[in-house]
Design an enzyme around this catalytic site. Sequence first.
Site, short mmCIF file in Angstrom:
data_model
loop_
_atom_site.label_atom_id
_atom_site.label_comp_id
_atom_site.label_asym_id
_atom_site.label_seq_id
_atom_site.Cartn_x
_atom_site.Cartn_y
_atom_site.Cartn_z
N GLN A 44 -4.17 -1.54 9.63
CA GLN A 44 -4.16 -2.79 9.13
C GLN A 44 -4.86 -3.60 10.05
OE1 GLN A 44 -2.99 -3.11 6.11
NE2 GLN A 44 -3.98 -5.29 6.34
N LYS B 53 0.82 -1.16 0.04
CA LYS B 53 0.01 0.14 -0.10
C LYS B 53 0.95 1.23 0.05
CE LYS B 53 -3.81 -2.50 2.20
NZ LYS B 53 -4.62 -2.82 3.76
N ASP C 171 -10.47 3.67 4.48
CA ASP C 171 -10.95 2.01 4.31
C ASP C 171 -12.41 2.15 4.00
OD1 ASP C 171 -8.85 0.16 4.11
OD2 ASP C 171 -8.36 0.16 6.29
#
Length: 299
Positions: A98, A54, A121
């Site tokens: 994460q 990412k 997200d």
Amino acid sequence: MAAQTLDGKATAEAVRRDLAAEVSTLREQYEVQPCLAAVLVGDDPASQVYVRNKRQGCEAVGIRSVLHRLPAATELPRLLDLIDRLNEDRSVHGILVQLPLPRGLDEAAVIERIDPIKDVDGFHPVNLGLLAAGRPRLVACTPLGIRVLLRRAGIETRGRRIVILGRSITVGRPLALLLSQKGPDGDATVTLAHTATVDPAALCREADVVIAAAGQPELVRCDWIRPGAVVVDVGIHRRGDGSLCGDVHAPSVSQVAGWLSPVPGGVGPMTVAMLLHNTLQAARLQIGLLQGNESRPGS
Ligand code: NAD
């Protein structure tokens, strides 16, 4: 005839090229460089690889990325304190924690602590609620990536019967909301199947589009698929011999389907590309360039 490939790798590359140009315009016109803060708790090897990919994706399009690493034994107040600081830091536009977090850390509490306008997200209840209300703002990356993948392949969703296998809050449920929404890239008739669904194979056989996100290796077999149907494979699993497979039995389904997304090289690269898109959107929202539902990547 073998199915056409829904090529997520090539599509994600094209999306990234567009994003790089948009990031550069934002920097020139507003002197703002989008910035993603990634938070990694513990030392799970798969999570380390995901975060590295990412961050590399960010840098390749001109988005700044910073990494905050915390030990596995971190307690919730310390993690929440870091999120509070990132929420307040005006140079940070997106916050990514994460998942999964080490056992014992309350993921819902962590997600809800992130400022919804920095929630790249798209898991915060405010962003899920806006999506459910038909006003999507920051949409979860995997569902958004699937929609862009279909659009860029020229696959219409309007009026089509779509079966999604899996109702998770990160993939299946937001995807169902997105594809059933009124308007472009929506307007589908969506069935959301799950562990209590009776005979998912029969439902899939009726579908124009089957999206497999059940987390079950090679669950979807060729006799589940109507000839010519579109099949999107979200699952990713490592077999005993180290090779990868998805939720779809690709060797047989590819002989029946009209389109099939490969694993790897299908949904995965699109998910990362949408994280970059969301970080750019978050920066635009924070400097007042967007009000909310203009999020339509790659149109
Ligand atoms: P999850 O375990 O949270 O959810 C799985 C869902 O599937 C549940 O809602 C469950 O009810 C449903 N389900 C299980 N068995 C089923 C069956 N036989 N028929 C119908 N539904 C069934 O998983 P998730 O986080 O949504 O991820 C799903 C899969 O997608 C996993 O393999 C995951 O690794 C993969 N994934 C890939 C990406 C990517 O970027 N490629 C992103 C997220 C998840």
